[in-house]
Design an enzyme around this catalytic site. Structure first.
Site, mmCIF file in Angstrom:
data_model
loop_
_atom_site.group_PDB
_atom_site.id
_atom_site.type_symbol
_atom_site.label_atom_id
_atom_site.label_comp_id
_atom_site.label_asym_id
_atom_site.label_seq_id
_atom_site.Cartn_x
_atom_site.Cartn_y
_atom_site.Cartn_z
ATOM 1 N N ARG A 276 -5.496 -7.904 33.316
ATOM 2 C CA ARG A 276 -4.801 -6.757 32.707
ATOM 3 C C ARG A 276 -5.717 -5.598 32.341
ATOM 4 N NH1 ARG A 276 -2.055 -10.798 32.402
ATOM 5 N NH2 ARG A 276 -4.086 -11.699 32.063
ATOM 6 N N THR A 277 -6.787 -5.896 31.640
ATOM 7 C CA THR A 277 -7.580 -4.802 31.086
ATOM 8 C C THR A 277 -8.232 -3.999 32.206
ATOM 9 O OG1 THR A 277 -7.977 -6.229 29.203
ATOM 10 C CG2 THR A 277 -9.300 -4.238 29.331
ATOM 11 N N LYS B 87 -30.016 -9.770 39.486
ATOM 12 C CA LYS B 87 -31.476 -9.691 39.729
ATOM 13 C C LYS B 87 -32.241 -9.527 38.427
ATOM 14 C CE LYS B 87 -30.339 -6.935 43.753
ATOM 15 N NZ LYS B 87 -30.365 -5.540 44.172
ATOM 16 N N ARG C 135 -16.535 -4.781 29.699
ATOM 17 C CA ARG C 135 -16.259 -6.055 29.026
ATOM 18 C C ARG C 135 -17.500 -6.918 29.149
ATOM 19 N NH1 ARG C 135 -10.940 -9.630 29.851
ATOM 20 N NH2 ARG C 135 -10.228 -8.021 28.429
ATOM 21 N N HIS D 164 -11.368 -6.126 20.589
ATOM 22 C CA HIS D 164 -10.735 -5.683 21.841
ATOM 23 C C HIS D 164 -9.857 -4.469 21.494
ATOM 24 C CE1 HIS D 164 -9.036 -5.623 25.731
ATOM 25 N NE2 HIS D 164 -8.723 -6.890 25.903
HETATM 26 N N1 CP Z 1 -5.185 -8.974 27.436
HETATM 27 C C1 CP Z 1 -6.311 -9.064 28.171
HETATM 28 O O1 CP Z 1 -7.407 -8.688 27.740
HETATM 29 O O2 CP Z 1 -6.120 -9.614 29.401
HETATM 30 P P1 CP Z 1 -7.256 -9.775 30.511
HETATM 31 O O3 CP Z 1 -8.262 -10.763 29.981
HETATM 32 O O4 CP Z 1 -6.539 -10.242 31.743
HETATM 33 O O5 CP Z 1 -7.894 -8.423 30.689
#
Ligand code: CP
Length: 307
Positions: free
Chosen positions: A54-55, A83, A104, A132
């Site tokens: 999603r993100t 590396k 991320r 998040h």
């Molecule tokens: N909600 C969320 O962060 O989903 P993903 O881990 O799929 O990005």
């Protein structure tokens, strides 16, 4: 003024700034075509050192729908990280190739390091079990759109509250609105971290209770925020296996809830929401994923200063 800023923690923006983003996201959701060229000529980099559906894809979709372009990697082994390149060097270089970076990382605090070295805005797309903040924008937009408000709500957070970064960020954000109450439903081992309790809830005199049983409290909730038990954060598989089925939301439990309660989940789901609940009109987690794209369209536009 949001232009040029980073988003590392949900508290980085004032309430007014959050409102500004949510208002823009709402407008975009109503008339997407009006915003189709807002980011013409701009590039978003997505640096994902941890898996995501999603993100990452909603960030990429958001930028493409704004007329911009995207580049990046979805797992670090396909980049020079394999590396031995440091995060600092990676973001310094990617800053030359892009106008904004969403990243991320499994390490808590990694986006702060990245922001120190990047010359473009850094967006934290999830750092370990910590925060998040863009999921929070998605969650706030979903709640505001469906419930019509962000205050005077009783929110139940259920599942892995220890490692669930979406929970930490949303509690922080909702704590700034009046008269919200939290019911924190988890096994003892997966309770909310102490710093959220002391620095956010207790410090601001916010009403909250910690319980283990979902059935006993579900009828009190305006919002039930379900979460997955975060397998990847456990030190040993035995603990995960013991705790993984702690909560399963099914029709029987939904029957005990108010007809106005909504169910949210940041997704991915494993087995904590039975598929039959998807048919219930109170299940809003797929709408929530769509709102995430609008929230990210608004965020990118504001940080780039194109609106
Ligand atoms: N909600 C969320 O962060 O989903 P993903 O881990 O799929 O990005």
């Amino acid at each position: 003024m949001l232009k040029g800023r980073n988003l590392i923690d949900p508290m980085d923006f004032t309430l007014e700034e959050v409102e500004e983003i949510l208002n823009l996201a709402e407008n975009i959701s109503k008339k997407r075509e009006d915003y189709a060229h807002l980011c013409d000529g701009k590039i978003l980099a997505t640096l994902f050192y941890e898996p995501s559906t999603r993100t990452r894809l909603s960030f990429e979709s958001a930028m493409l729908r704004l007329g911009g372009k995207v580049l990046g990697f979805s797992e670090p082994n396909s980049s020079s990280v394999s590396k031995g390149e440091t995060l600092a060097d990676t973001v310094r270089v990617v800053s030359c190739y892009s106008d904004i970076i969403a990243m991320r990382h499994p390490k808590e605090g990694a986006p702060i390091v990245a922001a120190d070295y990047a010359s473009v805005p850094i967006i934290n797309a999830g750092d370990g079990g910590h925060q998040h903040p863009t999921q929070t924008l998605a969650d706030l937009l979903t709640i505001r759109s469906i419930k019509g408000k962000l205050s005077n709500l009783t929110i139940g957070f259920c599942g892995d509250l220890k490692f669930g970064r979406t929970v930490h960020s949303l509690i922080k954000a909702l704590s700034r609105y009046e008269n919200n109450k939290f019911i924190l439903i988890s096994p003892k081992e997966l309770q909310i971290p102490q710093y959220i309790k002391s620095e956010i809830l207790e410090k601001n005199n916010i009403e909250f209770t910690q319980v283990e049983n979902l059935e006993q409290v579900i009828n009190k909730l305006d919002i039930l925020y379900m979460t997955r038990i975060q397998k990847e954060r456990f030190n040993n598989e035995e603990d995960y296996l013991r705790l993984k089925d702690s909560y399963i939301l099914d029709k029987g439990k939904m029957d005990r809830a108010s007809k106005d309660m909504i169910v949210l989940h940041p997704l991915p789901r494993v087995n904590e929401i039975d598929y039959e609940v998807d048919k219930d009109e109170r299940a809003c987690y797929f709408k929530q994923a769509q709102y995430g794209m609008y929230a990210r369209m608004a965020l990118i536009s504001k940080l780039l200063g194109v609106i």
